[in-house]
Design an enzyme around this catalytic site. Structure first.
Site, PDB file in Angstrom:
ATOM      1  N   LYS A  53      -9.023   2.392  -2.288  1.00 11.73           N
ATOM      2  CA  LYS A  53      -9.308   2.025  -0.806  1.00 11.73           C
ATOM      3  C   LYS A  53     -10.833   2.648  -0.392  1.00 11.73           C
ATOM      4  CE  LYS A  53      -7.051   1.074   3.668  1.00 11.73           C
ATOM      5  NZ  LYS A  53      -5.998   1.176   4.330  1.00 11.73           N
ATOM      6  N   CYS A 110      -5.636  -3.258   2.351  1.00  6.48           N
ATOM      7  CA  CYS A 110      -5.120  -3.274   3.775  1.00  6.48           C
ATOM      8  C   CYS A 110      -6.724  -3.401   4.423  1.00  6.48           C
ATOM      9  CB  CYS A 110      -4.428  -2.051   4.191  1.00  6.48           C
ATOM     10  SG  CYS A 110      -3.703  -2.379   5.872  1.00  6.48           S
ATOM     11  N   GLU A 141       0.750  -1.279  -0.108  1.00 12.54           N
ATOM     12  CA  GLU A 141      -0.138  -0.072  -0.040  1.00 12.54           C
ATOM     13  C   GLU A 141       0.959   1.220  -0.066  1.00 12.54           C
ATOM     14  OE1 GLU A 141      -3.623   1.962   2.927  1.00 12.54           O
ATOM     15  OE2 GLU A 141      -2.245   0.320   3.541  1.00 12.54           O
TER      16      GLU A 141
END
EC number: 6.3.5.1
Length: 636
Positions: free
Chosen positions: A115, A170, A46
């Site tokens: 995300k 994540c 990330e």
């Protein structure tokens, strides 16, 4: 990529925070290294172009512009390469900042996935800088090209059916409804996760469990790449804990704090087969997804994946002992219920001094202890005949006495010889009639003793014998309850070994060890110089090979050439390739021709993921033709 295998990787470069050019050079190096060893999909952490720990530097326009520039450089670097790479960076879209994963291949940016779930608790402050991603994709301009931007994007390989990739970042994995759920429902078989998960005590165990659990729930491959050394340690430390999982099993795991690149071979055909088998897995028809097609060169993946030669038997002793105790409990509980339901108090078993009957008698003894019944009510019958050796006879006698069961000895010679005279068979002709007459006489005696004692015959045959049809129809094939019916031969040995290891009776332990050292045999042919003349594995082949074949045929439905390929890897240095192929042919021939014996099996408990009961896992016609499997083997 033959047989559905695709090589994938997860890499953690040792970046410098906010030095986008330096980080780009490392990322390109990682991509080049991965591509050179045949990797098709590579995942990096990330925000790896800038570093995850930039904090308020994410608001600096110069860094955002440089990050986008370096992304274009990374894409250009991949031109001519046969690898799909996912890299993380911050990206401004419509005056909002997003934490995104960019998919690059062959000089192009294929798509941008933002995300969705931004942690803003404990040590995380992502909502300070970033905006949650949109689900439905729209086009944005990057370097003069329009690129899809959104969560609901899947990347589909044209050349390999079923290789469809979804991405999340994540925290997306840690929430109650991760984006990967939607990806899987839309058809994705591989998930990539670009992460920057910091290290705290015990977090690695939880993280790995989360990854394995998601890959199991979604029946997918999961590639997780995490930030590591190089990130700022102002408040946090990142361990580079990379994990590659497949349907709940870890294929590769990086050592923490070493920025290790890991590789594994995902089996896409295996995943598709599991979804096909699981009728509760939804049809892939989720709407609103953008499908981006890409191409790979079709070539055979050089496998680095290991295949356990004993798939039914855990390799670690602690796990093996736990498995053994669990299986014995299942066997005993199944028999206990049958005894309670029938109000039966008497168990009758033929005891030969071999592994299968030994395990069955041990299970019966455990069952009687659970029922609170005296073991004297167990009748163990030894029935010596033409092939019985002193060793097996003595072991049968000693085992019965040490367990406290009642021993009966009935010599079959006279009855079998009378039967030969009745049917006109020459006793000097040691053919299948000679052998099976003994096996059927044994069963007749056991059934009739069960009638005398108001009991039931407990069968001893194991699953490997049933798969091969290595059982006399209406002989040792038949009983009133078969406790070993779902236990493969390779596991029978370990179950008996577990009883020996845990026994406090040295004499019993000694007997069990000698039984373990005795060759597997039905003892239906006369001994040679007092030793066993008829060794089963000399006739039908090694059980460890047959159990391996059985596992991959029944559990996953693999095609013959794929099983042969992985068997050569699993048994490298143990069996020659032509020998593996020889016994594979034997297995397929016997497996198809002997189904009629499995179609009328007695009841017995399922203990693992593979079973051959017609009421359980294997509903197979007795007259199925095995021609296409045989033809596939002939082509190897």
């Amino acid at each position: 990529m033959k047989h559905g295998f695709v090589k994938v990787g997860a890499a953690t470069p040792k970046i410098k925070v906010a030095d986008c050019q330096y980080n780009r050079e490392l990322i390109c190096r990682k991509i080049g290294e991965a591509e050179s060893c045949g990797t098709k999909i590579l995942v990096l952490p990330e925000l790896c172009i800038t570093g995850y720990t930039c904090s308020d530097l994410f608001w600096q326009e110069i860094m955002l512009e440089r990050a986008k520039k370096e992304l274009l450089e990374i894409a250009a670097f991949t031109e001519g390469m046969d690898i799909l790479a996912f890299v993380g960076l911050p990206m401004e879209v419509d005056e909002k900042l997003y934490n995104v994963a960019a998919a690059v291949k062959n000089g192009e940016i294929l798509g941008i996935v933002p995300k969705v779930n931004l942690p803003n608790y404990a040590e995380f402050y992502e909502a300070r800088h970033f905006t949650p991603g949109n689900s439905r994709p729209f086009l944005i301009d990057i370097g003069g090209r329009e690129v899809p931007f959104g969560t609901d994007i899947l990347f589909r390989c044209r050349e390999m059916e079923g290789l469809i990739i979804g991405a999340e970042i994540c925290e997306d994995l840690w929430v109650p409804l991760p984006p990967s759920v939607g990806h899987a429902l839309a058809g994705a078989t591989v998930m990539v996760n670009l992460s920057a998960s910091d290290e705290t005590t015990g977090k690695d165990v939880y993280r790995k469990g989360l990854i394995n659990g998601q890959s199991a729930r979604l029946i997918c491959g999961y590639i997780y790449a995490s930030a590591g050394e190089g990130e700022s340690t102002t408040d946090l430390v990142f361990g580079g804990h990379n994990v590659i999982s497949e349907n709940g099993s870890t294929l590769a795991e990086a050592k923490r704090f070493q920025n290790e690149t890991i590789y594994a071979d995902l089996d896409i055909k295996k995943l598709r087969g599991e979804r096909r088998r699981m009728t509760t897995f939804p049809v892939s028809r989720k709407e609103g997804y953008e499908i981006i097609d890409f191409s790979f060169r079709m070539e055979e993946t050089k496998l680095t994946r290991k295949f356990d030669p004993a798939p039914f038997v855990p390799g670690v002793k602690f796990d093996r002992d736990k498995r053994c105790e669990e299986i014995i409990s299942i066997q005993a509980m199944g028999l206990k219920k049958r005894f309670e339901h029938t109000n039966c108090k008497s168990a009758v078993i033929g005891i030969s001094g071999g592994l299968d009957s030994t395990l069955a008698l041990l299970v019966i003894a455990r069952t009687y202890d659970m029922l609170g019944l005296p073991r004297e009510m167990i009748t163990a019958v030894t029935m010596p005949c033409f092939g019985t050796t002193d060793r097996t006879y003595q072991n049968a006698v000693d085992l019965t006495r040490k367990l406290g069961a009642t021993l009966r000895e009935i010599n079959l010679r006279e009855a079998v010889m009378l039967h030969f005279r009745d049917i006109g068979h020459d006793c000097s002709v040691h053919d299948v009639t000679y052998e099976n007459s003994q096996a059927r006489e044994r069963t007749q005696i056991l059934m009739n003793i069960a009638n005398q004692t108001g009991g039931m015959v407990v069968g001893t045959g194991d699953m490997s014998e049933l798969a091969l049809g290595w059982a006399t129809y209406n002989g040792d094939h038949m009983s009133m309850y078969g406790v070993n019916v779902s236990v493969p031969k390779t596991l029978v040995r370990h179950l008996v070994g577990y009883f020996a290891d845990t026994s406090t009776d040295e004499k019993l332990k000694s007997v069990l060890i000698d039984i373990l050292d005795t060759p597997v045999s039905p003892e239906l042919l006369p001994p040679k110089d007092g030793d066993i003349a008829q060794k089963t594995e000399d006739i039908v082949g090694p059980y460890e090979l047959h159990d391996f074949f059985m596992y991959y045929i029944l559990r996953f439905g693999f095609e013959p050439d794929k099983i042969y390929r992985i068997a050569k890897i699993a048994f490298d240095g143990v069996y020659e390739e032509d020998l593996i192929l020889k016994w594979m042919k034997v297995f397929y021939r016997r497996f198809f021709s002997q189904q009629f014996k499995r179609s009328c099996l007695p009841d017995g408990p399922k203990v693992g993921s593979v079973a051959v009961s017609p009421r359980g896992d294997l509903r197979m016609p007795s007259d199925a033709c095995g021609r296409i499997w045989s033809e596939a083997l002939e082509g190897l």
